[in-house]
Scaffold this active site. Structure first.
Site, PDB file in Angstrom:
ATOM      1  N   TYR A  81     -21.591  -3.751 -43.206  1.00 14.40           N
ATOM      2  CA  TYR A  81     -20.926  -4.953 -43.729  1.00 14.40           C
ATOM      3  C   TYR A  81     -21.761  -5.640 -44.805  1.00 14.40           C
ATOM      4  O   TYR A  81     -21.252  -5.987 -45.880  1.00 14.40           O
ATOM      5  CB  TYR A  81     -20.640  -5.926 -42.587  1.00 14.40           C
ATOM      6  CG  TYR A  81     -20.200  -7.295 -43.041  1.00 14.40           C
ATOM      7  CD1 TYR A  81     -18.926  -7.505 -43.549  1.00 14.40           C
ATOM      8  CD2 TYR A  81     -21.078  -8.378 -42.983  1.00 14.40           C
ATOM      9  CE1 TYR A  81     -18.530  -8.764 -43.991  1.00 14.40           C
ATOM     10  CE2 TYR A  81     -20.696  -9.636 -43.415  1.00 14.40           C
ATOM     11  CZ  TYR A  81     -19.416  -9.826 -43.919  1.00 14.40           C
ATOM     12  OH  TYR A  81     -19.030 -11.066 -44.362  1.00 14.40           O
ATOM     13  N   PRO A 101      17.468 -14.983  23.724  1.00 11.54           N
ATOM     14  CA  PRO A 101      16.302 -15.353  24.524  1.00 11.54           C
ATOM     15  C   PRO A 101      15.168 -14.341  24.399  1.00 11.54           C
ATOM     16  O   PRO A 101      15.365 -13.200  23.974  1.00 11.54           O
ATOM     17  CB  PRO A 101      16.844 -15.392  25.960  1.00 11.54           C
ATOM     18  CG  PRO A 101      18.324 -15.437  25.818  1.00 11.54           C
ATOM     19  CD  PRO A 101      18.655 -14.728  24.554  1.00 11.54           C
TER      20      PRO A 101
END
EC number: 2.7.7.-
Length: 351
Positions: free
Chosen positions: A106, A224
């Site tokens: 760069y 039940p």
């Protein structure tokens, strides 16, 4: 006075990327000055490059590679001064150079003369594992590991940093790759010893043991305790069984039906999806990640009279319930236990 909550400046790296904006220093002068400032870290390579921006102002970019890791806590530690004008101070932006190869490319990309560049030392080509290499390594770990423990051990050895900060994610992956074996349910009583009301028998034949072009209906049984409801429901085939709470992390995609047993209506998440035998619905387990449930199978809901769902529903919810289930309230004396088959044996059915 600076706020105590301000983030503390620190750069900790062998490799540094410095940018001096609007810097008129000669690259060689800057390089020599930085060699002195960074001497204790034993510099190996320094490249200083002057770049002229479109407005004509010069910027100075510098890549430094040290033998020792530099610890810079003072943002002014690498300020540079001109010999001829000691009051002219050039302050850099200091970063760790994560990829020295990219940084070097760069800063030298548009250098038009040697006058704008100064180099010292030998550049160290630092190889960093690329994404493709990491993906290949992870693929190899996934394909070769044979257990959760081996998978986590291999990840720890290959990716120690990621393992230390993302252990929970890797543990989730390990559980997904190597799930706990689904426990095979062994009926408490032989199927022949259990009986059911003709309404329930009709539902079983139409919605549990036959294919349907549309959605199956579920069945809701209120009765039940200790009448054999659970024993009967669990004897019909492969199923997902939920008692007290719904845990989607244990969902078996091969199940033929779901059972919700003794879970109050208000504590049953996605109840419409269960009751309506809906397909492909998303759930959010409390201790897991979101997942899509394939669904499309009927549900048997078992409750005792004190937790009757229909009593807790709004009229609209009740309408949905009746539209998508066969509702059966057990009559007095009804049981799922075939006492004649038991032949006098001491039979105690769950639920």
């Amino acid at each position: 006075m600076a706020s105590s909550s301000a983030p503390r400046f620190r750069v900790y790296s062998k490799y540094l990327f410095l940018t001096y904006p609007e810097c008129t220093l000669e690259p060689q002068y800057a390089l020599d000055s930085l060699r002195t400032l960074l001497n204790k870290y034993e510099p190996l390579y320094i490249a200083a490059v002057r770049e002229l921006h479109e407005d004509g102002s010069p910027h100075l970019h510098v890549l430094v590679q040290n033998k020792l890791r530099a610890s810079i806590t003072n943002p002014n530690a690498l300020n540079l001064r001109m010999d001829t004008s000691p009051f002219s101070i050039f302050h850099p932006n200091i970063q760790a150079a994560k990829d020295c190869n990219q940084v070097r490319d760069y800063i030298t990309k548009e250098v038009d003369s040697d006058v704008n560049t100064a180099e010292w030392g030998t550049f160290v080509a630092v190889s960093t594992p690329g994404r493709k290499d990491r993906d290949a390594d992870m693929k190899q770990i996934i394909e070769s590991s044979s257990s959760r423990e081996e998978f986590l051990s291999m990840v720890c050895n290959r990716f120690p940093f990621e393992w230390s900060i993302r252990l929970k994610d890797f543990e989730y992956t390990a559980r997904h790759l190597f799930p706990d074996p689904v426990a095979t349910y062994t009926p408490e009583f032989p199927t022949e010893s259990l009986i059911c009301h003709e309404t329930i028998e009709s539902w079983k034949n139409e919605h549990l043991y036959s294919e349907s072009p549309g959605r199956h209906k579920s069945i809701y049984i209120c009765g039940p305790t200790r009448t054999g409801k659970t024993s009967w429901a669990r004897s019909l085939g492969t199923h997902n069984y939920y008692n007290s709470l719904v845990d989607f992390t244990t969902y078996d995609v091969n199940a033929k039906y779901n059972i919700i047993d003794d879970i109050p209506f208000k504590f049953t998440p996605n109840w419409k999806c269960f009751v309506g035998a809906q397909r492909d619905f998303t759930v959010n387990p409390k201790y897991g990640k979101r997942k899509v449930i394939r669904g499309g199978i009927p549900c048997i809901i078992l409750v005792n009279p004190d937790e009757d769902w229909l009593k807790d529903m709004t009229p609209e919810q009740s309408d949905y319930m009746y539209s998508n289930t066969v509702v059966h309230y057990m009559y007095e004396g009804e049981t799922f236990i075939n006492y004649s088959f038991a032949s006098g044996e001491d039979v105690t059915a769950s639920q």
